[in-house]
Design a protein around this motif. Structure first.
Motif, short mmCIF file in Angstrom:
data_model
loop_
_atom_site.label_atom_id
_atom_site.label_comp_id
_atom_site.label_asym_id
_atom_site.label_seq_id
_atom_site.Cartn_x
_atom_site.Cartn_y
_atom_site.Cartn_z
N HIS A 240 -3.19 4.83 -1.18
CA HIS A 240 -3.97 3.59 -1.18
C HIS A 240 -4.02 2.92 -2.54
O HIS A 240 -5.09 2.55 -3.02
CB HIS A 240 -5.38 3.83 -0.63
CG HIS A 240 -5.37 4.38 0.74
ND1 HIS A 240 -5.68 5.69 1.01
CD2 HIS A 240 -5.05 3.82 1.93
CE1 HIS A 240 -5.56 5.90 2.30
NE2 HIS A 240 -5.18 4.80 2.88
N ASP B 135 -8.80 4.38 -3.38
CA ASP B 135 -9.47 5.68 -3.28
C ASP B 135 -10.42 5.92 -4.45
O ASP B 135 -11.52 6.44 -4.26
CB ASP B 135 -8.44 6.80 -3.21
CG ASP B 135 -7.59 6.71 -1.95
OD1 ASP B 135 -8.11 6.27 -0.90
OD2 ASP B 135 -6.41 7.06 -2.01
N PRO C 55 0.83 -1.20 0.00
CA PRO C 55 0.00 0.00 0.00
C PRO C 55 0.87 1.26 0.00
O PRO C 55 1.90 1.30 0.65
CB PRO C 55 -0.80 -0.11 1.30
CG PRO C 55 -0.05 -1.05 2.15
CD PRO C 55 0.77 -1.93 1.24
N LYS D 208 -9.91 -4.47 -0.54
CA LYS D 208 -8.89 -3.84 0.30
C LYS D 208 -8.60 -4.70 1.54
O LYS D 208 -7.44 -4.89 1.92
CB LYS D 208 -9.33 -2.44 0.71
CG LYS D 208 -8.29 -1.68 1.49
CD LYS D 208 -8.72 -0.27 1.79
CE LYS D 208 -7.60 0.45 2.51
NZ LYS D 208 -8.07 1.40 3.49
#
Length: 131
Positions: free
Chosen positions: A13, A26, A9, A48
């Motif tokens: 993001h 994002d 990451p 995620k």
């Protein structure tokens, strides 16, 4: 099997996956080659969590806690969320969501064949105590 350091990451993001595949959390986009796939909010959150999970493994109960705090039967919702994530990867050549039914766990990873599939079972068994 990926090495954990492949998924990294960044401060914005973005997760770098396999063979030039990126996930921008994002913007909720999966990017590979010249293709960009817009991802629904819930699906992006689930992806995620997979990418941040140790060895990219999530149990059904962990996913339910992420999205639904009530104690009602959320199995249909869970299966819909997983199906939507699988559809995102339909046209991505090397990544799939695998389910190990016996233990209600899911694994995000490269498509595994033969010996590699046995290796991930060993990892899951050693780290989580199953199989």
């Amino acid at each position: 099997r990926w090495q954990k350091n492949i998924v990294a990451p960044t401060s914005v993001h973005i997760y770098y996956m396999d063979q030039g595949i990126m996930f921008d959390a994002d913007l909720r986009k999966l990017i590979f080659g010249k293709e960009e796939i817009q991802i629904l909010p819930q699906t992006a959150i689930l992806l995620k969590h997979f990418l941040e999970a140790p060895d990219y493994i999530l149990k059904d109960e962990e996913i339910k806690k992420i999205f639904w705090s009530d104690k009602s039967n959320n199995d249909p919702r869970l299966h819909n969320a997983i199906s939507r994530l699988r559809r995102v990867f339909e046209n991505v050549p090397s990544i799939e969501i695998q389910r190990y039914e016996k233990n209600n766990i899911l694994f995000l990873g490269k498509i595994l064949l033969g010996k590699e599939k046995e290796q991930i079972k060993t990892i899951i068994s050693d780290e989580i105590g199953i199989f």
